[in-house]
Write an enzyme that holds these catalytic residues in place. Structure first.
Site, PDB file in Angstrom:
ATOM      1  N   HIS A  13       1.053  -1.355  -0.169  1.00 55.03           N
ATOM      2  CA  HIS A  13       0.119  -0.038   0.138  1.00 55.03           C
ATOM      3  C   HIS A  13       0.939   1.202  -0.014  1.00 55.03           C
ATOM      4  O   HIS A  13       1.617   1.785   0.869  1.00 55.03           O
ATOM      5  CB  HIS A  13      -0.832  -0.069   1.335  1.00 55.03           C
ATOM      6  N   HIS A 136     -10.685   1.176   1.714  1.00 59.79           N
ATOM      7  CA  HIS A 136     -10.337   2.144   2.459  1.00 59.79           C
ATOM      8  C   HIS A 136     -11.702   2.153   3.607  1.00 59.79           C
ATOM      9  O   HIS A 136     -12.852   2.615   3.265  1.00 59.79           O
ATOM     10  CB  HIS A 136     -10.327   3.712   1.887  1.00 59.79           C
ATOM     11  N   LEU A 219      -5.055   9.327   7.872  1.00 55.49           N
ATOM     12  CA  LEU A 219      -6.278   8.468   7.948  1.00 55.49           C
ATOM     13  C   LEU A 219      -6.196   7.013   7.321  1.00 55.49           C
ATOM     14  O   LEU A 219      -5.541   6.737   6.598  1.00 55.49           O
ATOM     15  CB  LEU A 219      -7.175   9.214   6.987  1.00 55.49           C
TER      16      LEU A 219
HETATM   17  C1  NCD Z   1      -3.391   8.937   2.060  1.00 61.73           C
HETATM   18  C2  NCD Z   1      -3.061  10.046   1.026  1.00 61.73           C
HETATM   19  O1  NCD Z   1      -2.664  11.111   1.300  1.00 61.73           O
HETATM   20  O2  NCD Z   1      -3.226   9.963  -0.323  1.00 61.73           O
HETATM   21  N1  NCD Z   1      -3.532   9.865   3.318  1.00 61.73           N
HETATM   22  C3  NCD Z   1      -3.521   9.195   4.389  1.00 61.73           C
HETATM   23  O3  NCD Z   1      -3.549   9.723   5.542  1.00 61.73           O
HETATM   24  N2  NCD Z   1      -3.264   7.676   4.610  1.00 61.73           N
HETATM   25  C4  NCD Z   1      -4.937   8.465   1.536  1.00 61.73           C
HETATM   26  C5  NCD Z   1      -5.313   7.251   2.340  1.00 61.73           C
HETATM   27  O4  NCD Z   1      -4.671   6.233   2.091  1.00 61.73           O
HETATM   28  O5  NCD Z   1      -6.190   7.361   3.118  1.00 61.73           O
HETATM   29 ZN    ZN Z   2      -3.232   4.847   1.605  1.00 64.07          ZN
END
Ligand code: NCD
Ligand code: ZN
Length: 344
Positions: A13, A136, A219
Protein backbone atom coordinates in the site's frame (compact mmCIF):
# COMPACT_ATOMS: atom_id res chain seq x y z
CA UNK A 1 26.43 -6.96 15.41
CA UNK A 2 22.95 -8.39 14.99
CA UNK A 3 21.74 -8.81 11.41
CA UNK A 4 18.73 -10.32 9.69
CA UNK A 5 18.63 -11.48 6.06
CA UNK A 6 15.25 -11.74 4.40
CA UNK A 7 13.69 -12.12 0.98
CA UNK A 8 13.45 -8.60 -0.45
CA UNK A 9 10.06 -7.27 0.71
CA UNK A 10 7.14 -5.65 -1.09
CA UNK A 11 5.01 -2.70 0.02
CA UNK A 12 1.34 -3.54 -0.50
CA UNK A 13 0.00 0.00 0.00
CA UNK A 14 1.91 3.02 -1.28
CA UNK A 15 1.21 6.56 -2.53
CA UNK A 16 3.77 7.82 -5.04
CA UNK A 17 1.99 10.94 -6.41
CA UNK A 18 3.05 12.29 -9.80
CA UNK A 19 5.41 14.73 -11.51
CA UNK A 20 8.33 16.12 -9.56
CA UNK A 21 6.92 14.83 -6.24
CA UNK A 22 7.00 11.31 -7.67
CA UNK A 23 10.63 11.73 -8.66
CA UNK A 24 11.43 12.96 -5.12
CA UNK A 25 9.94 9.96 -3.30
CA UNK A 26 10.00 6.84 -5.47
CA UNK A 27 13.65 5.93 -4.92
CA UNK A 28 13.16 5.82 -1.15
CA UNK A 29 10.76 2.95 -1.78
CA UNK A 30 12.82 1.35 -4.54
CA UNK A 31 15.83 1.14 -2.19
CA UNK A 32 13.92 -1.10 0.20
CA UNK A 33 11.15 -2.84 -1.71
CA UNK A 34 11.05 -5.00 -4.82
CA UNK A 35 7.46 -4.19 -5.70
CA UNK A 36 4.72 -1.92 -4.44
CA UNK A 37 0.98 -1.73 -4.86
CA UNK A 38 0.61 1.86 -6.07
CA UNK A 39 -2.51 3.74 -5.00
CA UNK A 40 -4.53 5.38 -7.80
CA UNK A 41 -5.68 8.52 -5.91
CA UNK A 42 -3.87 11.05 -8.05
CA UNK A 43 -5.49 14.48 -8.39
CA UNK A 44 -6.98 13.08 -11.55
CA UNK A 45 -7.61 9.49 -10.41
CA UNK A 46 -6.31 6.49 -12.33
CA UNK A 47 -9.59 5.02 -13.55
CA UNK A 48 -8.66 2.76 -16.46
CA UNK A 49 -5.90 0.50 -17.71
CA UNK A 50 -4.62 3.03 -20.21
CA UNK A 51 -4.11 5.64 -17.50
CA UNK A 52 -2.46 3.06 -15.24
CA UNK A 53 -0.05 2.04 -17.99
CA UNK A 54 0.92 5.67 -18.59
CA UNK A 55 1.35 6.22 -14.83
CA UNK A 56 3.49 3.09 -14.55
CA UNK A 57 5.75 4.44 -17.30
CA UNK A 58 6.08 7.78 -15.48
CA UNK A 59 7.00 5.93 -12.29
CA UNK A 60 9.61 3.76 -14.00
CA UNK A 61 11.17 6.81 -15.65
CA UNK A 62 11.92 8.17 -12.17
CA UNK A 63 13.41 4.97 -10.72
CA UNK A 64 17.18 5.03 -10.40
CA UNK A 65 18.72 2.41 -12.68
CA UNK A 66 20.50 0.74 -9.77
CA UNK A 67 17.13 -0.51 -8.49
CA UNK A 68 15.06 -3.32 -9.84
CA UNK A 69 11.64 -2.01 -8.78
CA UNK A 70 8.25 -3.02 -10.13
CA UNK A 71 5.20 -0.83 -9.54
CA UNK A 72 2.03 -2.92 -9.28
CA UNK A 73 -0.83 -0.85 -10.60
CA UNK A 74 -4.36 -0.36 -9.28
CA UNK A 75 -7.48 1.37 -10.55
CA UNK A 76 -9.73 3.78 -8.69
CA UNK A 77 -13.29 2.50 -8.37
CA UNK A 78 -16.04 5.05 -9.00
CA UNK A 79 -19.82 4.87 -9.21
CA UNK A 80 -19.33 4.81 -12.99
CA UNK A 81 -16.66 2.13 -13.37
CA UNK A 82 -17.94 -0.21 -16.07
CA UNK A 83 -17.80 -3.96 -16.39
CA UNK A 84 -15.72 -3.58 -19.54
CA UNK A 85 -13.17 -1.49 -17.61
CA UNK A 86 -12.79 -4.43 -15.22
CA UNK A 87 -12.54 -6.96 -18.05
CA UNK A 88 -9.83 -4.94 -19.77
CA UNK A 89 -8.00 -4.54 -16.44
CA UNK A 90 -8.17 -8.25 -15.65
CA UNK A 91 -6.91 -9.22 -19.10
CA UNK A 92 -4.09 -6.68 -18.98
CA UNK A 93 -2.06 -8.54 -16.35
CA UNK A 94 -0.91 -5.06 -15.31
CA UNK A 95 -3.76 -4.15 -12.98
CA UNK A 96 -3.53 -5.99 -9.68
CA UNK A 97 -6.54 -4.56 -7.84
CA UNK A 98 -9.31 -1.94 -7.68
CA UNK A 99 -9.31 0.62 -4.87
CA UNK A 100 -12.55 1.52 -3.15
CA UNK A 101 -12.55 4.93 -1.49
CA UNK A 102 -15.86 5.90 0.07
CA UNK A 103 -16.45 9.35 -1.46
CA UNK A 104 -14.98 12.03 0.79
CA UNK A 105 -13.21 9.60 3.16
CA UNK A 106 -9.62 10.75 2.55
CA UNK A 107 -7.16 12.56 0.25
CA UNK A 108 -8.38 12.74 -3.37
CA UNK A 109 -11.45 10.61 -2.72
CA UNK A 110 -14.05 13.04 -4.08
CA UNK A 111 -14.66 10.80 -7.06
CA UNK A 112 -14.92 7.72 -4.87
CA UNK A 113 -17.94 5.50 -4.43
CA UNK A 114 -21.08 7.12 -2.98
CA UNK A 115 -22.86 3.81 -2.35
CA UNK A 116 -21.16 0.43 -2.71
CA UNK A 117 -24.39 -1.04 -4.11
CA UNK A 118 -23.80 1.06 -7.24
CA UNK A 119 -20.73 -1.06 -7.96
CA UNK A 120 -22.30 -4.50 -7.45
CA UNK A 121 -22.27 -5.44 -11.16
CA UNK A 122 -18.59 -4.60 -11.28
CA UNK A 123 -17.83 -6.47 -8.04
CA UNK A 124 -19.44 -9.56 -9.51
CA UNK A 125 -17.01 -9.51 -12.41
CA UNK A 126 -14.10 -8.85 -10.08
CA UNK A 127 -15.12 -11.86 -8.02
CA UNK A 128 -15.21 -14.04 -11.14
CA UNK A 129 -11.82 -12.74 -12.27
CA UNK A 130 -10.17 -13.00 -8.82
CA UNK A 131 -9.43 -9.27 -8.91
CA UNK A 132 -8.95 -7.99 -5.35
CA UNK A 133 -10.89 -5.03 -3.97
CA UNK A 134 -8.75 -2.81 -1.74
CA UNK A 135 -10.89 -1.05 0.80
CA UNK A 136 -10.40 2.24 2.59
CA UNK A 137 -12.55 1.11 5.50
CA UNK A 138 -14.08 4.24 6.94
CA UNK A 139 -17.58 5.63 6.74
CA UNK A 140 -17.96 9.33 6.07
CA UNK A 141 -20.37 11.93 7.43
CA UNK A 142 -20.51 14.11 10.50
CA UNK A 143 -22.87 11.79 12.35
CA UNK A 144 -20.09 9.29 13.07
CA UNK A 145 -17.26 10.09 15.47
CA UNK A 146 -13.87 10.27 13.75
CA UNK A 147 -12.48 7.48 15.94
CA UNK A 148 -15.44 5.16 15.26
CA UNK A 149 -15.43 5.35 11.48
CA UNK A 150 -13.59 2.09 10.91
CA UNK A 151 -15.71 0.09 13.35
CA UNK A 152 -18.92 1.50 11.88
CA UNK A 153 -17.66 0.70 8.38
CA UNK A 154 -17.24 -2.95 9.40
CA UNK A 155 -20.85 -3.15 10.57
CA UNK A 156 -22.53 -1.03 7.92
CA UNK A 157 -20.52 -1.76 4.78
CA UNK A 158 -17.97 -4.54 5.05
CA UNK A 159 -20.06 -7.21 6.74
CA UNK A 160 -22.88 -6.96 4.17
CA UNK A 161 -20.32 -6.76 1.35
CA UNK A 162 -18.60 -9.98 2.42
CA UNK A 163 -21.99 -11.66 2.83
CA UNK A 164 -23.04 -10.63 -0.70
CA UNK A 165 -19.68 -11.53 -2.31
CA UNK A 166 -18.22 -14.38 -0.26
CA UNK A 167 -15.64 -15.25 -2.92
CA UNK A 168 -14.46 -11.68 -3.58
CA UNK A 169 -10.88 -11.02 -2.49
CA UNK A 170 -10.88 -7.99 -0.21
CA UNK A 171 -7.91 -6.30 1.41
CA UNK A 172 -8.94 -4.25 4.41
CA UNK A 173 -6.29 -1.54 4.05
CA UNK A 174 -4.33 0.07 6.89
CA UNK A 175 -6.34 -1.43 9.73
CA UNK A 176 -6.29 0.55 12.95
CA UNK A 177 -8.65 -1.08 15.47
CA UNK A 178 -9.16 -4.24 17.49
CA UNK A 179 -12.53 -4.49 15.74
CA UNK A 180 -10.77 -4.68 12.36
CA UNK A 181 -8.27 -7.27 13.59
CA UNK A 182 -11.12 -9.40 14.95
CA UNK A 183 -13.11 -9.02 11.75
CA UNK A 184 -10.19 -10.13 9.56
CA UNK A 185 -9.32 -13.04 11.83
CA UNK A 186 -12.92 -14.21 11.78
CA UNK A 187 -13.21 -14.07 7.98
CA UNK A 188 -12.36 -16.48 5.19
CA UNK A 189 -8.95 -16.54 3.53
CA UNK A 190 -10.33 -14.20 0.86
CA UNK A 191 -9.96 -11.36 3.37
CA UNK A 192 -6.51 -9.91 4.07
CA UNK A 193 -5.30 -6.70 5.68
CA UNK A 194 -2.36 -4.35 5.40
CA UNK A 195 -0.70 -2.80 8.44
CA UNK A 196 1.31 0.44 8.53
CA UNK A 197 4.29 1.25 10.76
CA UNK A 198 2.46 4.11 12.45
CA UNK A 199 -0.49 1.97 13.47
CA UNK A 200 1.88 -0.58 15.02
CA UNK A 201 3.83 2.07 16.92
CA UNK A 202 1.60 5.03 17.76
CA UNK A 203 -1.68 5.71 19.48
CA UNK A 204 -3.85 8.82 19.47
CA UNK A 205 -1.90 10.42 22.31
CA UNK A 206 0.89 10.80 19.77
CA UNK A 207 -1.26 13.30 17.90
CA UNK A 208 -1.06 15.71 20.82
CA UNK A 209 2.18 14.88 22.64
CA UNK A 210 3.83 18.19 23.62
CA UNK A 211 1.52 20.05 21.19
CA UNK A 212 -0.38 19.30 18.01
CA UNK A 213 1.63 16.90 15.84
CA UNK A 214 0.55 17.31 12.21
CA UNK A 215 3.09 14.75 10.99
CA UNK A 216 1.25 12.07 12.96
CA UNK A 217 -2.03 12.87 11.28
CA UNK A 218 -3.12 10.24 8.79
CA UNK A 219 -6.32 8.48 7.83
CA UNK A 220 -7.58 6.30 9.29
CA UNK A 221 -6.57 8.34 12.32
CA UNK A 222 -4.45 6.84 15.10
CA UNK A 223 -6.60 5.04 17.66
CA UNK A 224 -6.50 4.16 21.37
CA UNK A 225 -3.74 2.13 22.99
CA UNK A 226 -5.84 -1.03 23.11
CA UNK A 227 -6.35 -0.79 19.34
CA UNK A 228 -2.65 -0.20 18.74
CA UNK A 229 -1.84 -3.30 20.78
CA UNK A 230 -4.28 -5.40 18.76
CA UNK A 231 -2.81 -4.16 15.46
CA UNK A 232 0.75 -4.70 16.64
CA UNK A 233 -0.09 -8.24 17.84
CA UNK A 234 -1.76 -9.02 14.51
CA UNK A 235 1.27 -7.82 12.52
CA UNK A 236 3.67 -9.94 14.56
CA UNK A 237 1.40 -12.96 14.98
CA UNK A 238 2.50 -14.97 11.96
CA UNK A 239 -1.07 -15.01 10.65
CA UNK A 240 -0.80 -14.81 6.81
CA UNK A 241 -3.87 -12.57 6.56
CA UNK A 242 -1.82 -9.61 7.82
CA UNK A 243 0.92 -8.16 5.66
CA UNK A 244 3.04 -5.09 5.12
CA UNK A 245 1.61 -1.93 3.54
CA UNK A 246 3.26 1.31 4.58
CA UNK A 247 0.57 3.72 3.36
CA UNK A 248 3.46 6.15 2.94
CA UNK A 249 1.54 9.25 1.82
CA UNK A 250 3.72 12.24 0.98
CA UNK A 251 2.35 15.76 1.40
CA UNK A 252 4.34 18.98 1.13
CA UNK A 253 5.40 20.40 4.48
CA UNK A 254 3.40 23.59 3.95
CA UNK A 255 0.20 21.57 3.47
CA UNK A 256 0.80 19.53 6.64
CA UNK A 257 1.88 22.41 8.88
CA UNK A 258 -1.20 24.41 8.04
CA UNK A 259 -4.45 25.61 9.57
CA UNK A 260 -6.15 22.79 7.65
CA UNK A 261 -3.49 20.12 7.40
CA UNK A 262 -3.53 17.17 4.99
CA UNK A 263 -3.72 13.55 6.17
CA UNK A 264 -0.78 11.28 5.44
CA UNK A 265 2.50 10.15 6.98
CA UNK A 266 5.61 9.90 4.83
CA UNK A 267 7.41 6.75 5.92
CA UNK A 268 8.99 5.60 2.65
CA UNK A 269 12.49 6.80 3.55
CA UNK A 270 13.03 4.00 6.09
CA UNK A 271 9.74 2.20 6.61
CA UNK A 272 11.34 -1.21 6.48
CA UNK A 273 13.85 -0.39 9.21
CA UNK A 274 11.09 1.04 11.38
CA UNK A 275 9.03 -2.13 11.01
CA UNK A 276 12.08 -4.26 11.89
CA UNK A 277 12.75 -2.13 14.93
CA UNK A 278 9.14 -2.67 16.06
CA UNK A 279 9.27 -6.44 15.52
CA UNK A 280 12.63 -6.58 17.33
CA UNK A 281 11.36 -4.60 20.32
CA UNK A 282 8.49 -7.09 20.64
CA UNK A 283 10.86 -10.08 20.41
CA UNK A 284 9.21 -11.12 17.13
CA UNK A 285 12.04 -10.84 14.61
CA UNK A 286 11.36 -14.44 13.61
CA UNK A 287 7.96 -13.33 12.27
CA UNK A 288 9.28 -10.42 10.22
CA UNK A 289 10.25 -12.02 6.92
CA UNK A 290 6.87 -13.61 6.33
CA UNK A 291 5.00 -10.37 7.16
CA UNK A 292 7.23 -8.27 4.91
CA UNK A 293 8.08 -10.61 2.06
CA UNK A 294 5.78 -13.62 1.85
CA UNK A 295 2.18 -13.24 3.00
CA UNK A 296 1.35 -10.31 0.74
CA UNK A 297 2.84 -11.94 -2.34
CA UNK A 298 0.94 -15.14 -1.56
CA UNK A 299 -2.31 -13.21 -1.13
CA UNK A 300 -1.86 -11.50 -4.51
CA UNK A 301 -0.73 -14.76 -6.18
CA UNK A 302 2.62 -13.20 -7.02
CA UNK A 303 5.87 -15.15 -7.08
CA UNK A 304 8.07 -14.48 -4.10
CA UNK A 305 11.06 -12.27 -4.80
CA UNK A 306 14.38 -13.97 -5.41
CA UNK A 307 16.68 -11.19 -4.26
CA UNK A 308 17.53 -11.00 -0.57
CA UNK A 309 18.39 -8.11 1.68
CA UNK A 310 20.15 -7.72 5.00
CA UNK A 311 19.33 -5.35 7.83
CA UNK A 312 21.79 -4.48 10.59
CA UNK A 313 20.99 -3.45 14.13
CA UNK A 314 22.89 -0.17 14.00
CA UNK A 315 21.52 3.25 14.79
CA UNK A 316 20.79 5.65 11.94
CA UNK A 317 19.74 9.27 12.05
CA UNK A 318 16.49 10.18 10.34
CA UNK A 319 16.78 13.44 8.37
CA UNK A 320 14.60 16.46 9.22
CA UNK A 321 13.52 17.05 5.64
CA UNK A 322 13.70 15.94 2.05
CA UNK A 323 13.08 17.97 -1.10
CA UNK A 324 9.53 17.74 -2.44
CA UNK A 325 8.87 19.68 -5.63
CA UNK A 326 9.35 23.35 -4.77
CA UNK A 327 8.54 22.55 -1.12
CA UNK A 328 9.90 20.05 1.42
CA UNK A 329 8.67 16.90 3.05
CA UNK A 330 9.00 15.89 6.69
CA UNK A 331 9.54 12.13 7.08
CA UNK A 332 8.09 9.93 9.82
CA UNK A 333 10.17 10.40 13.00
CA UNK A 334 12.07 13.30 11.42
CA UNK A 335 15.16 14.32 13.35
CA UNK A 336 15.03 11.13 15.42
CA UNK A 337 16.82 7.82 15.12
CA UNK A 338 16.06 4.25 14.13
CA UNK A 339 17.97 1.37 15.68
CA UNK A 340 18.15 -0.66 12.44
CA UNK A 341 19.45 0.14 8.97
CA UNK A 342 19.80 -1.51 5.58
CA UNK A 343 23.14 -3.11 4.80
CA UNK A 344 24.47 -1.09 1.88
C1 NCD B 1 -3.56 9.05 1.95
C2 NCD B 1 -3.08 10.09 0.93
O1 NCD B 1 -2.57 11.12 1.34
O2 NCD B 1 -3.21 9.83 -0.27
N1 NCD B 1 -3.59 9.66 3.24
C3 NCD B 1 -3.53 9.03 4.43
O3 NCD B 1 -3.68 9.70 5.46
N2 NCD B 1 -3.30 7.74 4.53
C4 NCD B 1 -4.87 8.48 1.54
C5 NCD B 1 -5.29 7.27 2.32
O4 NCD B 1 -4.71 6.20 2.19
O5 NCD B 1 -6.23 7.40 3.12
ZN1 ZN C 1 -3.29 5.06 1.58
Amino acid sequence: MQTITIIKPDDFHLHLRDGIALSNVVNHTAAQFSRAIVMPNLKSPVVNTEMALAYKERILQCVDEKYNFEPLMTLYLTDNTSVSTIKTAAESNIIKALKYYPAGATTNSDQGVTDIKKTYAVLNVMMEDSMPLLVHGEVTGDDVDMFDREAVFIDKVLTPLVRDFPELKIVFEHITTRAAVDFVMGSSDKIGATITPQHILLNRNDLFKGGLQPHHYCLPILKAEDDRQAVSEAATSGNPKFFLGTDSAPHARSTKESSCGCAGIYSAFNALEIYVEAFDSLGKLDKFEAFASQYGADYYDLPQNIEQMTLIKKEQDIPDLFPFGDDEIVPFRAGGTCSWQLKK
